[in-house]
Design a protein around this motif. Structure first.
Motif, PDB file in Angstrom:
ATOM      1  N   ALA A 154       0.816  -1.202   0.122  1.00 20.51           N
ATOM      2  CA  ALA A 154      -0.046  -0.066  -0.074  1.00 20.51           C
ATOM      3  C   ALA A 154       0.789   1.154   0.048  1.00 20.51           C
ATOM      4  CB  ALA A 154      -1.100   0.147   1.304  1.00 20.51           C
ATOM      5  N   SER A 155       1.894   1.035   0.677  1.00 21.59           N
ATOM      6  CA  SER A 155       2.972   2.386   0.953  1.00 21.59           C
ATOM      7  C   SER A 155       3.545   2.639  -0.546  1.00 21.59           C
ATOM      8  CB  SER A 155       3.917   2.477   1.988  1.00 21.59           C
ATOM      9  OG  SER A 155       3.426   1.949   2.899  1.00 21.59           O
ATOM     10  N   ASN A 156       3.999   1.628  -1.161  1.00 23.12           N
ATOM     11  CA  ASN A 156       4.699   1.904  -2.594  1.00 23.12           C
ATOM     12  C   ASN A 156       3.695   2.406  -3.756  1.00 23.12           C
ATOM     13  OD1 ASN A 156       6.379  -1.586  -2.073  1.00 23.12           O
ATOM     14  ND2 ASN A 156       6.914   0.676  -1.459  1.00 23.12           N
ATOM     15  N   VAL A 157       2.378   1.910  -3.464  1.00 23.37           N
ATOM     16  CA  VAL A 157       1.459   2.300  -4.338  1.00 23.37           C
ATOM     17  C   VAL A 157       1.041   3.809  -4.099  1.00 23.37           C
ATOM     18  CG1 VAL A 157      -0.963   2.043  -5.299  1.00 23.37           C
ATOM     19  CG2 VAL A 157       0.527   0.012  -4.758  1.00 23.37           C
ATOM     20  N   SER A 158       1.113   4.070  -2.976  1.00 25.10           N
ATOM     21  CA  SER A 158       0.486   5.472  -2.584  1.00 25.10           C
ATOM     22  C   SER A 158       1.705   6.415  -2.949  1.00 25.10           C
ATOM     23  CB  SER A 158       0.711   5.616  -1.119  1.00 25.10           C
ATOM     24  OG  SER A 158      -0.463   4.736  -0.502  1.00 25.10           O
ATOM     25  N   VAL A 159       3.088   6.025  -2.790  1.00 23.39           N
ATOM     26  CA  VAL A 159       4.111   6.958  -3.486  1.00 23.39           C
ATOM     27  C   VAL A 159       4.189   7.155  -4.699  1.00 23.39           C
ATOM     28  CG1 VAL A 159       6.538   7.059  -3.560  1.00 23.39           C
ATOM     29  CG2 VAL A 159       5.721   6.163  -1.316  1.00 23.39           C
ATOM     30  N   PHE A 160       3.735   6.189  -5.474  1.00 23.80           N
ATOM     31  CA  PHE A 160       3.587   6.128  -7.047  1.00 23.80           C
ATOM     32  C   PHE A 160       2.779   7.071  -7.294  1.00 23.80           C
ATOM     33  CE2 PHE A 160       2.158   4.769 -11.289  1.00 23.80           C
ATOM     34  CZ  PHE A 160       3.358   4.800 -11.945  1.00 23.80           C
ATOM     35  N   ILE A 161       1.309   6.996  -6.870  1.00 22.07           N
ATOM     36  CA  ILE A 161       0.264   8.130  -7.102  1.00 22.07           C
ATOM     37  C   ILE A 161       0.796   9.277  -6.656  1.00 22.07           C
ATOM     38  CG2 ILE A 161      -2.149   8.627  -6.291  1.00 22.07           C
ATOM     39  CD1 ILE A 161      -2.467   5.714  -6.034  1.00 22.07           C
ATOM     40  N   ALA A 162       1.400   9.437  -5.583  1.00 26.08           N
ATOM     41  CA  ALA A 162       1.958  10.658  -4.983  1.00 26.08           C
ATOM     42  C   ALA A 162       2.954  11.253  -5.997  1.00 26.08           C
ATOM     43  CB  ALA A 162       2.598  10.668  -3.857  1.00 26.08           C
ATOM     44  N   ALA A 163       3.867  10.532  -6.724  1.00 27.27           N
ATOM     45  CA  ALA A 163       4.607  11.198  -7.825  1.00 27.27           C
ATOM     46  C   ALA A 163       3.834  11.676  -9.245  1.00 27.27           C
ATOM     47  CB  ALA A 163       5.451   9.937  -8.335  1.00 27.27           C
ATOM     48  N   GLY A 164       2.606  11.002  -9.546  1.00 31.33           N
ATOM     49  CA  GLY A 164       1.838  11.366 -10.636  1.00 31.33           C
ATOM     50  C   GLY A 164       1.143  12.636 -10.167  1.00 31.33           C
ATOM     51  N   ALA A 165       0.703  12.844  -8.934  1.00 27.97           N
ATOM     52  CA  ALA A 165      -0.202  14.113  -8.310  1.00 27.97           C
ATOM     53  C   ALA A 165       0.946  15.386  -8.364  1.00 27.97           C
ATOM     54  CB  ALA A 165      -0.585  13.826  -7.103  1.00 27.97           C
ATOM     55  N   VAL A 166       2.217  14.846  -8.040  1.00 30.83           N
ATOM     56  CA  VAL A 166       3.100  16.251  -8.043  1.00 30.83           C
ATOM     57  C   VAL A 166       3.356  16.591  -9.473  1.00 30.83           C
ATOM     58  CG1 VAL A 166       5.605  16.564  -7.638  1.00 30.83           C
ATOM     59  CG2 VAL A 166       4.206  15.230  -5.885  1.00 30.83           C
ATOM     60  N   TRP A 167       3.760  15.601 -10.218  1.00 33.21           N
ATOM     61  CA  TRP A 167       3.809  15.983 -11.789  1.00 33.21           C
ATOM     62  C   TRP A 167       2.615  16.650 -12.236  1.00 33.21           C
ATOM     63  CZ3 TRP A 167       1.012  13.415 -15.990  1.00 33.21           C
ATOM     64  CH2 TRP A 167       1.543  14.045 -17.115  1.00 33.21           C
ATOM     65  N   LEU A 168       1.419  16.380 -11.908  1.00 28.78           N
ATOM     66  CA  LEU A 168       0.245  17.209 -12.652  1.00 28.78           C
ATOM     67  C   LEU A 168      -0.008  18.625 -11.930  1.00 28.78           C
ATOM     68  CD1 LEU A 168      -2.342  14.139 -12.602  1.00 28.78           C
ATOM     69  CD2 LEU A 168      -1.430  15.423 -14.578  1.00 28.78           C
ATOM     70  N   THR A 169       0.171  18.393 -10.568  1.00 25.84           N
ATOM     71  CA  THR A 169       0.005  19.912  -9.815  1.00 25.84           C
ATOM     72  C   THR A 169       1.217  20.776  -9.768  1.00 25.84           C
ATOM     73  OG1 THR A 169       0.521  18.928  -7.940  1.00 25.84           O
ATOM     74  CG2 THR A 169      -1.809  18.592  -8.574  1.00 25.84           C
ATOM     75  N   GLN A 170       2.241  20.109 -10.006  1.00 29.46           N
ATOM     76  CA  GLN A 170       3.731  21.063  -9.627  1.00 29.46           C
ATOM     77  C   GLN A 170       3.506  21.582  -8.271  1.00 29.46           C
ATOM     78  OE1 GLN A 170       6.447  21.237 -11.995  1.00 29.46           O
ATOM     79  NE2 GLN A 170       5.195  19.441 -12.786  1.00 29.46           N
ATOM     80  N   SER A 171       3.340  20.828  -7.525  1.00 26.90           N
ATOM     81  CA  SER A 171       3.186  21.035  -6.048  1.00 26.90           C
ATOM     82  C   SER A 171       3.718  19.831  -5.065  1.00 26.90           C
ATOM     83  CB  SER A 171       1.664  21.267  -5.748  1.00 26.90           C
ATOM     84  OG  SER A 171       1.357  21.473  -4.171  1.00 26.90           O
ATOM     85  N   GLY A 172       4.068  20.397  -3.992  1.00 22.38           N
ATOM     86  CA  GLY A 172       4.546  19.363  -3.113  1.00 22.38           C
ATOM     87  C   GLY A 172       3.542  18.755  -2.130  1.00 22.38           C
ATOM     88  N   TRP A 173       2.344  19.495  -2.140  1.00 25.73           N
ATOM     89  CA  TRP A 173       1.388  18.902  -1.196  1.00 25.73           C
ATOM     90  C   TRP A 173       0.940  17.262  -1.236  1.00 25.73           C
ATOM     91  CZ3 TRP A 173       0.340  20.890   3.178  1.00 25.73           C
ATOM     92  CH2 TRP A 173       0.378  22.389   3.156  1.00 25.73           C
ATOM     93  N   PRO A 174       0.682  16.946  -2.601  1.00 26.43           N
ATOM     94  CA  PRO A 174       0.373  15.490  -2.755  1.00 26.43           C
ATOM     95  C   PRO A 174       1.398  14.610  -2.093  1.00 26.43           C
ATOM     96  CG  PRO A 174       0.324  16.296  -4.972  1.00 26.43           C
ATOM     97  CD  PRO A 174       0.749  17.542  -4.177  1.00 26.43           C
ATOM     98  N   ASP A 175       2.791  14.994  -2.172  1.00 25.16           N
ATOM     99  CA  ASP A 175       3.665  14.135  -1.204  1.00 25.16           C
ATOM    100  C   ASP A 175       3.384  14.136   0.327  1.00 25.16           C
ATOM    101  OD1 ASP A 175       6.363  12.805  -1.359  1.00 25.16           O
ATOM    102  OD2 ASP A 175       6.894  14.724  -0.226  1.00 25.16           O
TER     103      ASP A 175
END
Length: 209
Positions: A154-175
Motif C-alpha cells: 500500500a505504501s509503494n502504490v501510494s508513493v507512485f500515485i503521489a509522484a503522478g500527482a506532484v507532476w500534475l499539480t507541480q506542488s509538493g502537497w500530494p507528497d
C-alpha cells in the motif's frame, strides 16, 4: 528410540526452518530497499519516499526480531510482536513529524525519482509478500510480519500515485498528503499488532494460571 515425527517434533522443526529461511530473504530485501529509498528520498526531497524508506528499516528490524522469535515459545513470540507493534507506532509518529516539517518548509520533490523508485520498491515488496503468504496464519509472530509486508504494498502504490500527482499539480502537497496517509496506516497497523500480542499474552497468562 521413538521417532521424532511421532510426536510432531519433526513437523515443528521443519516449520521453524521454513520460517527462518523466508525471514532471512525478506530481511535482506528490506535492508537493501531501505538504503535505496533513503538515498532517493533525500535526493528527491520526497517525504513520501523517506517515509517508505523508514518503513523498510522498521520491517528489516521486525524481520530480524521475528527470526529470533521463530525458535521461541508462544509467550516469547507475543512479546516480540508487542515490541514490533511499538516499532510500527514509532514509525507512524515519525512520519507525522515529517509531514509537519514539510508543511512548514514547502518544496516540490523530484517526481521522476519518486515514480521509478516506488515501482522498484513495489516489485521488491511484492516478492516479500508472496514469500510470506504461506506463513501468514501460522502464529502471532508470522502474522505480525505479514501485516508489515501488506502495508508495504500500500505504501509503494501510494508513493507512485503521489509522484503522478506532484507532476500534475507541480506542488509538493500530494507528497505530504501521502505521508499523512502512510502515518495513519502505520498507526492502524501498530494498534492491530499490539492488540494481537496483548491477547496472546493474556491467553498465555490464563493458561499458565
Amino acid at each position: 528410540m521413538m521417532d521424532c515425527c511421532s510426536d510432531k517434533e519433526c513437523a515443528v522443526e521443519a516449520l521453524k526452518a521454513r520460517q527462518s529461511a523466508t525471514l532471512k530473504v525478506v530481511l535482506a530485501i528490506n535492508a537493501v530497499m531501505f538504503v535505496v529509498e533513503l538515498t532517493s528520498g533525500l535526493l528527491a526531497r520526497s517525504t513520501a519516499l523517506l517515509s517508505d524508506s523508514l518503513d523498510n528499516l522498521g520491517d528489516a528490524m521486525t524481520y530480524g526480531l521475528s527470526l529470533y522469535a521463530v525458535t521461541r515459545g508462544a509467550r516469547s513470540k507475543a512479546k516480540v510482536a508487542l515490541f514490533k507493534g511499538g516499532l510500527i507506532l514509532t514509525a507512524g509518529l515519525f512520519v507525522l513529524g515529517q509531514v509537519v516539517y514539510g508543511a512548514l518548509h514547502p518544496g516540490i520533490p523530484v517526481f521522476e525519482t519518486m515514480g521509478i523508485v516506488s515501482l522498484i520498491a513495489l516489485a521488491a515488496n511484492a516478492t516479500c509478500l508472496a514469500l510470506l503468504w504461506k506463513h501468514r496464519t501460522e502464529d502471532v509472530n508470522m502474522s505480525s510480519v505479514w501485516e508489515c509486508s501488506r502495508n508495504d504494498i500500500a505504501s509503494n502504490v501510494s508513493v507512485f500515485i503521489a509522484a503522478g500527482a506532484v507532476w500534475l499539480t507541480q506542488s509538493g502537497w500530494p507528497d505530504l498528503v501521502v505521508g499523512l496517509v502512510l502515518a495513519c496506516l502505520f498507526l492502524r497497523s501498530a494498534v492491530n499488532v499490539i492488540a494481537g500480542a496483548l491477547r496472546e499474552l493474556r491467553s498465555g497468562g490464563m493458561s499458565a494460571a
